[in-house]
Enzyme design. Sequence first.
Site, short mmCIF file in Angstrom:
data_model
loop_
_atom_site.label_atom_id
_atom_site.label_comp_id
_atom_site.label_asym_id
_atom_site.label_seq_id
_atom_site.Cartn_x
_atom_site.Cartn_y
_atom_site.Cartn_z
N LYS A 119 0.80 -1.03 0.16
CA LYS A 119 0.13 -0.17 -0.04
C LYS A 119 0.60 1.50 -0.25
CE LYS A 119 -2.96 -2.49 3.06
NZ LYS A 119 -3.58 -2.56 4.85
N HIS A 173 26.66 -11.88 6.04
CA HIS A 173 25.66 -13.04 6.73
C HIS A 173 26.62 -13.66 8.17
CE1 HIS A 173 22.43 -15.86 7.11
NE2 HIS A 173 22.52 -16.19 6.34
N1 CP Z 1 22.85 -20.61 4.22
C1 CP Z 1 21.99 -20.17 4.01
O1 CP Z 1 21.83 -18.66 4.49
O2 CP Z 1 20.24 -20.67 3.85
P1 CP Z 1 19.19 -20.56 3.40
O3 CP Z 1 19.92 -19.28 2.19
O4 CP Z 1 18.10 -21.65 2.84
O5 CP Z 1 18.78 -19.69 4.70
#
Ligand code: CP
Length: 364
Positions: A119, A173
Amino acid sequence: MKTDTIDPRNISLVQFKSLSTEQKVAFYQKEGALFDVLLSQQFSRELLEEICTIANATRKIAKSYEGMMWLQTVLAHKRAMLYFIQPSTRTFLSFLNACHILGIKVSEVRDPSTSSEVKGETPSDTIRTFSSYVDVIIMRHPSEGFAETAAWVLNNSDRPVPVINAGSGRDQHPTQALLDIYTLERSFEENGGIDGKSIAMVGDLMRGRTVRSLSYLLTNYNGVKIFYVAPNELRMGDDIKSVLSRNNIQFFENDDIESVLPHVDAVYMTRIQDEYEVVGAISEKEYERFHLLERHLSLMKKDAIIMHPLPRRKEIDPSIDNDSRAMYWRQERNGMWVRAALLIKIFQKEKQVLNYFSQHSNIV
Ligand code: CP
């Protein structure tokens, strides 16, 4: 700009983004304790060891019915938001199950077409809205830097709940890197730990956020050597190599997996990250040179380990899964224990968990 003179609530987002990593790392703490988890650079050796200790204790407590029931009381008063608008299987499920183990109640948005973003609500307002209902936001987002924006937004609100980066574009990550360190620690527990080990990272290192975050964490260890094995078009970024050089971590680069395998204690395989387009990237067919095949096993040390953040395509032949050196299935399960440990640490329940563990000496 000195860190102790900056208040993130008194600077704009643009100013915040331009701060040094050290200054940002300082912001991601609250009163000296871990709060937001956005970057691998937030983790010292001491903190990594503490998280591994908490993960071990949690894993062992959970082996008994009584222990599992007790763990579910530890954070039963907390609620978490899982905001995963980029695909994920194991990061999502391991965080979800870490929350289940600790009694945290969970809400989720995985498909932005079901949220009021359609929206026209801005991503920043969406994050503020989540914070109205929960005590921590765990997020995977396709845009580099959005988790950082979310942390700044919440630090400027009346509900500054912690933000955990569960994968931000091609950038970082950090919780994957934590579970990778935990896997290396467990694998080398009887063999001197991570210090002095040689680790090969193989594949698409330019677009792989896991290898970037892991490289940062490895700067905490002594005498580590890193072998980056990648196609010329997809080599590790210069920013990471500069960090390694500044921290006296030896690294080598080549594009020949067979020449590296005999020399390393761990091989960290990665898939081609073709969801991110780059000019000059090689094809899946050309990437086959960066696959680990059954015939390669004889080149490896007998006590080396094979890791992969998963998901895989064809870069590890499934026939390797039954080799005692294949660690990737254990590695993904380790993610649940490490993410539980991280939540315990963020909510400052580590003493409670470690006390329970030491008082129940029958736990193996
Ligand atoms: N290793 C990892 O980040 O896997 P997914 O993308 O499945 O979370």
